[in-house]
Scaffold this active site. Structure first.
Site, PDB file in Angstrom:
ATOM      1  N   CYS A 100       0.752  -1.078   0.001  1.00 58.92           N
ATOM      2  CA  CYS A 100       0.016   0.044   0.087  1.00 58.92           C
ATOM      3  C   CYS A 100       0.926   1.207   0.157  1.00 58.92           C
ATOM      4  O   CYS A 100       1.503   1.388   0.989  1.00 58.92           O
ATOM      5  CB  CYS A 100      -0.941  -0.108   1.317  1.00 58.92           C
ATOM      6  SG  CYS A 100      -1.492   1.618   1.608  1.00 58.92           S
ATOM      7  N   CYS A 154       0.130   3.962   2.728  1.00 56.44           N
ATOM      8  CA  CYS A 154       0.619   3.533   3.828  1.00 56.44           C
ATOM      9  C   CYS A 154       2.140   3.812   3.979  1.00 56.44           C
ATOM     10  O   CYS A 154       2.686   4.237   5.190  1.00 56.44           O
ATOM     11  CB  CYS A 154       0.462   2.053   4.156  1.00 56.44           C
ATOM     12  SG  CYS A 154      -1.244   1.560   4.079  1.00 56.44           S
TER      13      CYS A 154
END
Lengths: 278, 107
Positions: B30, B33
């Site tokens: 991700c 993230c």
């Protein structure tokens, strides 16, 4: 870390990029493929000074060549989110890029949000298949295809094991034939607290995730605190926006939506970004 | 103070201790993230002794992620005495996190 990242590869973005290269700044232009640029669909541009009679595609190709020759770097993709942190961090798909300054030059976003979209964003509504897809493995999801690369993203979701339904107003090109396609225009995201269904022209498609894939994320969603005026990004004569270190140029700042105006604003934005970087 | 990496057991143990906890549900695939990771690190430093700052990898702990209704990451849950007090979804400026933490801490 780039000196400046420019979102949008049209006349404004490329003009800004060339100006920054003339000041010896490192520049990355992030944009959709040229074929998706609205300029490339213009049959003829007859009011661009000194270069009459060219098609939009020809003009854009010249601009791109010029920028490439000037040492501008390019990345094809969609900016999903940004964050101010020691300059700016940007997500292009699932990749992260960094820059000290930003120039917004992504043209006009015409798409209004669907009912329920904003309320359920992060609770089942997502703008990024490669970011959130893994959370929906083995679950029913709907891809709302409003960009040329949306079928590929839908195929990706199917590959990792999501149960995908594809919804768009036109028959998609390049969609995996095993993915069911629903032709629909009027959409609404349904659910209390989390997504339960997408209503497509009155028909209810039960799902847990809705991936809404447009050509670009609205600049006000990308940059918190960005002020607008009449639907366009608010700028001053230096092409400064309400956010420090963020500049804007071209159609996104307002009418007239013309190439000459975009090129001129791009130059000013590039110059202002250069001064900001000093 | 370093950010703690929770599994199901250590998460529940930390939550049971009470106090204020900030948990970042994330995954290594991700991008957003990764973008947020340095902010989470700074929060761990700045709130040392006041807030337990930790991460849960949603690939390693899918049940825990499901239990907290994580449908989009990064997904940052603030717990007070083991109960959810607030939540922030998606990449956001650091000030949003400090404002929520200060509110939960009762500053």
């Amino acid at each position: 870390m780039y000196d400046c990242i420019i979102i949008g590869g049209g006349p404004a973005g490329l003009s800004a990029a060339i100006q920054l290269r003339r000041r010896n700044r490192s520049v990355l232009v992030v944009s959709n493929p040229a074929a998706q640029n609205p300029l490339s669909k213009a049959e003829k541009i007859d009011n661009y000074l000194g270069l009459p009679g060219l098609t939009g595609a020809e003009l854009l190709e010249r601009f791109q060549q010029h920028a490439e020759d000037a040492g501008v770097e390019f990345k094809t993709g969609r900016v999903i989110s940004t964050m101010a942190f020691d300059g700016w961090m940007l997500n292009v798909g699932a990749e992260v890029y960094q820059a000290k300054a930003l120039i917004l030059a992504a043209g006009v976003t015409r798409a209004a949000k669907y009912p329920g979209e904003q309320e359920l964003l992060g609770h089942g509504v997502s703008y990024c298949a490669t970011c959130d897809g893994m959370l929906y493995r083995k679950k029913p999801v709907v891809v709302v295809g409003r960009s040329a690369d949306a079928p590929q993203e839908a195929n990706y979701l199917a590959e990792i094991g999501c149960q995908v339904t594809y919804v768009s107003p036109q028959q998609p090109k390049g969609l995996n034939p095993e993915i069911p396609y629903v032709k629909a225009n009027r959409l609404a995201v349904e659910g209390e607290g989390s997504v339960e269904a997408l209503t497509a022209d009155g028909a209810k498609l039960p799902c847990q995730g809705v991936f809404i894939l447009r050509d670009s994320v609205a600049p006000t969603d990308l940059i918190p605190g960005l002020e607008t005026e009449g639907g366009y990004i608010k700028v001053n004569r230096h092409m400064e926006t309400s956010v420090s270190g963020v500049f804007a140029a071209g159609d996104c700042t307002g009418k007239p939506l013309q190439v000459s105006k975009a090129v001129g604003e791009g130059l000013v934005a590039g110059d202002s970004a250069d001064k900001f970087l000093d | 103070m370093a950010v703690k990496h929770f599994d199901d057991v250590s998460f529940k143990a930390a939550a049971a201790q009470g106090g204020v906890m900030l948990v970042d549900f994330w995954a290594d695939w991700c991008g957003p993230c990764r973008m947020l990771a340095p902010v989470i690190d700074q929060l761990a430093d700045e709130y040392e002794g006041k807030v337990i700052v930790g991460k849960v990898n949603v690939d390693d702990e899918p049940e825990l992620a499901a239990a907290y209704g994580v449908m989009s990451i990064p997904n940052i849950v603030i717990l007070k005495d083991g109960k959810e007090a607030d939540r922030l979804i998606g990449v956001q400026p650091k000030g949003n996190f400090t404002a929520k933490l200060d509110a939960v801490l009762g500053k």
